[in-house]
Scaffold this motif. Structure first.
Motif, PDB file in Angstrom:
ATOM      1  N   ASP A  37       0.850  -1.194   0.112  1.00 56.09           N
ATOM      2  CA  ASP A  37      -0.109   0.068  -0.023  1.00 56.09           C
ATOM      3  C   ASP A  37       0.950   1.219  -0.086  1.00 56.09           C
ATOM      4  O   ASP A  37       1.996   1.099   0.002  1.00 56.09           O
ATOM      5  CB  ASP A  37      -0.685   0.017   1.106  1.00 56.09           C
ATOM      6  CG  ASP A  37      -0.343   0.116   2.499  1.00 56.09           C
ATOM      7  OD1 ASP A  37       1.043  -0.294   2.542  1.00 56.09           O
ATOM      8  OD2 ASP A  37      -0.841   0.338   3.538  1.00 56.09           O
ATOM      9  N   ALA A  38       0.040   2.290  -0.191  1.00 56.16           N
ATOM     10  CA  ALA A  38       0.893   3.582  -0.201  1.00 56.16           C
ATOM     11  C   ALA A  38       1.819   3.914   0.914  1.00 56.16           C
ATOM     12  O   ALA A  38       2.951   4.291   0.951  1.00 56.16           O
ATOM     13  CB  ALA A  38      -0.076   4.791  -0.224  1.00 56.16           C
ATOM     14  N   ILE A  39       1.226   3.472   2.299  1.00 60.69           N
ATOM     15  CA  ILE A  39       2.277   3.816   3.453  1.00 60.69           C
ATOM     16  C   ILE A  39       3.648   2.827   3.571  1.00 60.69           C
ATOM     17  O   ILE A  39       4.566   3.509   3.856  1.00 60.69           O
ATOM     18  CB  ILE A  39       1.358   3.366   4.575  1.00 60.69           C
ATOM     19  CG1 ILE A  39       0.177   4.669   4.853  1.00 60.69           C
ATOM     20  CG2 ILE A  39       2.121   3.900   6.061  1.00 60.69           C
ATOM     21  CD1 ILE A  39      -0.497   4.447   6.025  1.00 60.69           C
ATOM     22  N   SER A  40       3.144   1.569   3.329  1.00 60.58           N
ATOM     23  CA  SER A  40       4.797   0.806   3.284  1.00 60.58           C
ATOM     24  C   SER A  40       5.396   1.399   2.083  1.00 60.58           C
ATOM     25  O   SER A  40       6.919   1.322   2.563  1.00 60.58           O
ATOM     26  CB  SER A  40       4.080  -0.424   3.124  1.00 60.58           C
ATOM     27  OG  SER A  40       3.355  -1.109   1.692  1.00 60.58           O
TER      28      SER A  40
ATOM     29  N   GLU B 134       4.051  10.602  10.367  1.00 66.23           N
ATOM     30  CA  GLU B 134       3.331  11.509   9.591  1.00 66.23           C
ATOM     31  C   GLU B 134       2.625  10.570   8.037  1.00 66.23           C
ATOM     32  O   GLU B 134       1.539  11.083   7.771  1.00 66.23           O
ATOM     33  CB  GLU B 134       4.292  12.422   8.914  1.00 66.23           C
ATOM     34  CG  GLU B 134       3.449  13.654   7.991  1.00 66.23           C
ATOM     35  CD  GLU B 134       4.352  15.096   7.662  1.00 66.23           C
ATOM     36  OE1 GLU B 134       4.222  15.434   6.812  1.00 66.23           O
ATOM     37  OE2 GLU B 134       5.572  15.015   8.143  1.00 66.23           O
ATOM     38  N   ALA B 135       3.390   9.771   7.780  1.00 66.59           N
ATOM     39  CA  ALA B 135       2.965   8.968   6.763  1.00 66.59           C
ATOM     40  C   ALA B 135       1.918   7.978   7.102  1.00 66.59           C
ATOM     41  O   ALA B 135       0.951   7.539   6.266  1.00 66.59           O
ATOM     42  CB  ALA B 135       4.052   7.926   6.204  1.00 66.59           C
ATOM     43  N   GLY B 136       1.758   7.663   8.599  1.00 72.52           N
ATOM     44  CA  GLY B 136       0.592   6.923   8.971  1.00 72.52           C
ATOM     45  C   GLY B 136       0.753   5.779   9.580  1.00 72.52           C
ATOM     46  O   GLY B 136       0.061   4.697   9.908  1.00 72.52           O
ATOM     47  N   ALA B 137       2.281   5.482   9.827  1.00 77.90           N
ATOM     48  CA  ALA B 137       2.620   4.253  10.535  1.00 77.90           C
ATOM     49  C   ALA B 137       2.837   4.523  12.049  1.00 77.90           C
ATOM     50  O   ALA B 137       3.432   5.730  12.486  1.00 77.90           O
ATOM     51  CB  ALA B 137       3.940   3.659   9.882  1.00 77.90           C
ATOM     52  N   ARG B 138       2.450   3.442  13.011  1.00 80.11           N
ATOM     53  CA  ARG B 138       2.487   3.814  14.353  1.00 80.11           C
ATOM     54  C   ARG B 138       3.798   2.755  14.691  1.00 80.11           C
ATOM     55  O   ARG B 138       4.580   2.897  15.744  1.00 80.11           O
ATOM     56  CB  ARG B 138       1.383   3.788  15.206  1.00 80.11           C
ATOM     57  CG  ARG B 138       1.531   4.024  16.614  1.00 80.11           C
ATOM     58  CD  ARG B 138       1.846   5.421  16.830  1.00 80.11           C
ATOM     59  NE  ARG B 138       2.115   5.601  18.654  1.00 80.11           N
ATOM     60  CZ  ARG B 138       0.965   6.090  19.071  1.00 80.11           C
ATOM     61  NH1 ARG B 138      -0.391   6.375  18.577  1.00 80.11           N
ATOM     62  NH2 ARG B 138       1.146   6.298  20.504  1.00 80.11           N
ATOM     63  N   ALA B 139       3.568   1.518  14.283  1.00 83.31           N
ATOM     64  CA  ALA B 139       4.335   0.418  14.731  1.00 83.31           C
ATOM     65  C   ALA B 139       5.145  -0.002  13.239  1.00 83.31           C
ATOM     66  O   ALA B 139       4.610  -0.158  12.340  1.00 83.31           O
ATOM     67  CB  ALA B 139       3.640  -0.685  15.570  1.00 83.31           C
ATOM     68  N   VAL B 140       6.633  -0.467  13.563  1.00 84.95           N
ATOM     69  CA  VAL B 140       7.148  -0.948  12.490  1.00 84.95           C
ATOM     70  C   VAL B 140       8.132  -2.214  12.913  1.00 84.95           C
ATOM     71  O   VAL B 140       8.584  -2.253  13.919  1.00 84.95           O
ATOM     72  CB  VAL B 140       8.098   0.138  11.819  1.00 84.95           C
ATOM     73  CG1 VAL B 140       8.747  -0.492  10.620  1.00 84.95           C
ATOM     74  CG2 VAL B 140       7.253   1.406  11.519  1.00 84.95           C
ATOM     75  N   PHE B 141       8.115  -3.208  12.167  1.00 85.05           N
ATOM     76  CA  PHE B 141       8.632  -4.327  12.479  1.00 85.05           C
ATOM     77  C   PHE B 141       9.400  -4.800  11.185  1.00 85.05           C
ATOM     78  O   PHE B 141       9.201  -5.032  10.016  1.00 85.05           O
ATOM     79  CB  PHE B 141       7.630  -5.693  12.672  1.00 85.05           C
ATOM     80  CG  PHE B 141       6.771  -5.342  13.654  1.00 85.05           C
ATOM     81  CD1 PHE B 141       7.195  -5.403  15.012  1.00 85.05           C
ATOM     82  CD2 PHE B 141       5.440  -5.186  13.488  1.00 85.05           C
ATOM     83  CE1 PHE B 141       6.168  -4.882  16.029  1.00 85.05           C
ATOM     84  CE2 PHE B 141       4.510  -4.484  14.195  1.00 85.05           C
ATOM     85  CZ  PHE B 141       4.901  -4.561  15.792  1.00 85.05           C
ATOM     86  N   ALA B 142      10.855  -4.686  11.379  1.00 86.19           N
ATOM     87  CA  ALA B 142      11.752  -5.207  10.195  1.00 86.19           C
ATOM     88  C   ALA B 142      12.398  -6.555  10.495  1.00 86.19           C
ATOM     89  O   ALA B 142      13.041  -6.426  11.618  1.00 86.19           O
ATOM     90  CB  ALA B 142      12.819  -4.134  10.118  1.00 86.19           C
ATOM     91  N   LEU B 143      12.230  -7.204   9.260  1.00 87.24           N
ATOM     92  CA  LEU B 143      13.138  -8.761   9.584  1.00 87.24           C
ATOM     93  C   LEU B 143      13.938  -8.948   8.434  1.00 87.24           C
ATOM     94  O   LEU B 143      13.484  -8.973   7.267  1.00 87.24           O
ATOM     95  CB  LEU B 143      11.866  -9.737   9.519  1.00 87.24           C
ATOM     96  CG  LEU B 143      10.636  -9.705  10.362  1.00 87.24           C
ATOM     97  CD1 LEU B 143       9.467 -10.197  10.125  1.00 87.24           C
ATOM     98  CD2 LEU B 143      11.047  -9.719  12.014  1.00 87.24           C
ATOM     99  N   PRO B 144      15.331  -9.007   8.848  1.00 89.02           N
ATOM    100  CA  PRO B 144      16.320  -9.180   7.888  1.00 89.02           C
ATOM    101  C   PRO B 144      16.007 -10.547   7.003  1.00 89.02           C
ATOM    102  O   PRO B 144      15.622 -11.697   7.504  1.00 89.02           O
ATOM    103  CB  PRO B 144      17.593  -9.282   8.439  1.00 89.02           C
ATOM    104  CG  PRO B 144      17.133  -9.727   9.812  1.00 89.02           C
ATOM    105  CD  PRO B 144      15.849  -9.139   9.903  1.00 89.02           C
TER     106      PRO B 144
END
Length: 253
Positions: A61-64, A112-122
């Motif tokens: 989506d646009a936010i991701s 500001e883009a609309g994300a509150r939580a982010v999970f990054a997995l290598p």
């Protein structure tokens, strides 16, 4: 490698997404399936490298899409940290004070883009890391143990699909993507390629990235699958040299 039952379940979910698209399985299906299975609003994958320019591969989506672009442009954020350190970066709430200090520009831009939580997995296969899978939610979110295990299984599958796609990009003939070949044993596939790459670092006196490039190049020029070449290297049926062409050793020495 995740448990066999979990891996198979994740593979099926991803294959179903590809079937809905009417296309062969790709990393975009990993992102779509992860969003459907986990308490997140979107997902994206970026190809990353220490030696070449990183770039977004897909987003749901646009936010991701914005999150992928932001992190690669700014050079900071959970995606960048996950790639550099080779471990998952779980951010349940971007409003946490220490995160505001850690990612001073990214945190505000992501909010500001609309994300509150982010999970990054290598995306990792031993020392080889072709990119990162990012998941985001628009509210503070914590992944429980089962959800995190599923997220890591999605990352495992994305890794294999991305590495498989890299072989195809060189023009090497392959027998279709991994999932079309009957859900191969991903654990064995990963381990053998990683082991072969490690052997080549010694034989060639180069780093992991260069060793993997040489392994892929040999697969391409011989029209062979990467996993088969890796098996020959591990079994000492094929030896690489920094000075000469790789040679077959009939006696396995």
């Amino acid at each position: 490698m995740r448990s066999d039952g979990r891996s198979v379940r994740i593979q099926v979910l991803v294959a179903e997404q590809a079937a809905h698209r009417g296309a062969r399985v790709g990393v975009v299906d990993v992102c779509t399936a992860a969003v459907a299975a986990l308490p997140v609003g979107g997902a994206g994958i970026s190809a990353m490298s220490m030696t070449t320019a990183s770039h977004p591969l897909c987003s749901t989506d646009a936010i991701s899409e914005q999150l992928e672009e932001l992190q690669l442009t700014l050079g900071e954020g959970p995606c960048v940290d996950a790639f550099v350190h080779g471990s998952a970066v779980l951010t349940p709430d971007l409003l946490t004070g220490r995160l505001q200090d850690r990612w001073s520009v990214f945190a505000d831009a992501a909010l500001e883009a609309g994300a509150r939580a982010v999970f990054a997995l290598p995306l990792q296969m031993g020392a080889i890391s072709p990119g990162v899978l990012d998941l985001y939610a628009d509210v503070p979110t914590v992944l429980d143990a089962e959800q995190l295990a599923d997220a890591l299984a999605f990352a495992d599958l994305a890794t294999l699909l991305l590495l498989d796609a890299r072989i195809e990009e060189t023009g090497a003939p392959v027998d279709g993507p991994l999932l079309d070949r009957g859900f191969e044993d991903l654990g064995g596939y990963r381990a053998e390629i990683d082991q072969a790459t490690g052997i080549l670092t010694v034989q060639l006196g180069v780093g992991i990235d260069e060793a993997f490039v040489r392994l892929r190049a040999y697969s391409y020029t011989r029209g062979r699958r990467l996993a088969d070449v890796a098996a020959d290297v591990v079994a000492h049926r094929l030896r690489f040299s920094p000075y000469d062409e790789p040679r077959r050793t009939d006696d396995g020495t």
